[in-house]
Design an enzyme around this catalytic site. Sequence first.
Site, PDB file in Angstrom:
ATOM      1  N   HIS A  64      39.478  41.113  40.382  1.00 45.25           N
ATOM      2  CA  HIS A  64      40.723  40.407  40.677  1.00 45.25           C
ATOM      3  C   HIS A  64      41.627  40.386  39.457  1.00 45.25           C
ATOM      4  O   HIS A  64      41.185  40.547  38.325  1.00 45.25           O
ATOM      5  CB  HIS A  64      40.454  38.982  41.180  1.00 45.25           C
ATOM      6  CG  HIS A  64      40.210  37.978  40.104  1.00 45.25           C
ATOM      7  ND1 HIS A  64      41.252  37.317  39.464  1.00 45.25           N
ATOM      8  CD2 HIS A  64      39.084  37.513  39.550  1.00 45.25           C
ATOM      9  CE1 HIS A  64      40.739  36.493  38.557  1.00 45.25           C
ATOM     10  NE2 HIS A  64      39.425  36.597  38.584  1.00 45.25           N
ATOM     11  N   CYS A  65      42.917  40.192  39.734  1.00 46.83           N
ATOM     12  CA  CYS A  65      43.915  40.001  38.692  1.00 46.83           C
ATOM     13  C   CYS A  65      44.827  38.874  39.173  1.00 46.83           C
ATOM     14  O   CYS A  65      44.377  38.031  39.944  1.00 46.83           O
ATOM     15  CB  CYS A  65      44.691  41.300  38.418  1.00 46.83           C
ATOM     16  SG  CYS A  65      45.601  41.927  39.840  1.00 46.83           S
ATOM     17  N   LYS A  66      46.048  38.854  38.739  1.00 50.80           N
ATOM     18  CA  LYS A  66      46.950  37.775  39.142  1.00 50.80           C
ATOM     19  C   LYS A  66      47.370  37.907  40.606  1.00 50.80           C
ATOM     20  O   LYS A  66      47.297  36.948  41.357  1.00 50.80           O
ATOM     21  CB  LYS A  66      48.180  37.751  38.235  1.00 50.80           C
ATOM     22  CG  LYS A  66      49.150  36.632  38.548  1.00 50.80           C
ATOM     23  CD  LYS A  66      50.314  36.614  37.572  1.00 50.80           C
ATOM     24  CE  LYS A  66      51.279  35.485  37.903  1.00 50.80           C
ATOM     25  NZ  LYS A  66      52.432  35.484  36.981  1.00 50.80           N
ATOM     26  N   PHE A  93      44.304  36.140  41.929  1.00 51.20           N
ATOM     27  CA  PHE A  93      43.976  34.778  41.506  1.00 51.20           C
ATOM     28  C   PHE A  93      44.956  33.772  42.086  1.00 51.20           C
ATOM     29  O   PHE A  93      44.578  32.653  42.445  1.00 51.20           O
ATOM     30  CB  PHE A  93      43.949  34.694  39.971  1.00 51.20           C
ATOM     31  CG  PHE A  93      43.496  33.379  39.434  1.00 51.20           C
ATOM     32  CD1 PHE A  93      42.199  32.944  39.645  1.00 51.20           C
ATOM     33  CD2 PHE A  93      44.363  32.573  38.729  1.00 51.20           C
ATOM     34  CE1 PHE A  93      41.769  31.713  39.149  1.00 51.20           C
ATOM     35  CE2 PHE A  93      43.932  31.338  38.228  1.00 51.20           C
ATOM     36  CZ  PHE A  93      42.643  30.917  38.430  1.00 51.20           C
TER      37      PHE A  93
END
Length: 99
Positions: A64-66, A93
Amino acid sequence: MTDITPDELKQRRANGETPTIIDVRETWENEEAHIDGSRSIPLGTLPDKLDELEDLRDQEIIVHCKGGGRSASAKAFLVQHGFKNVRNLLGGFQAYQQA
């Protein structure tokens, strides 16, 4: 493997599951807030960390990232390098926090 929704991940964690979660955001982003138990490996350092992930080659990995863009790149990179069960956290996120 299909990607994973924030609701699905939260439900699995609520059921006591502890999937491998890799946060590919920058270190400072991870330090501000993160998913408990996730492992911080910024996208730019992922090629240098492949050896550390070798034992996970056949296991489920959730990246995952932003918002989902960097983690989509991370998923593609890992799959290209023989990882068989990589899932992207849809919406990243931000979506996880709101779920």
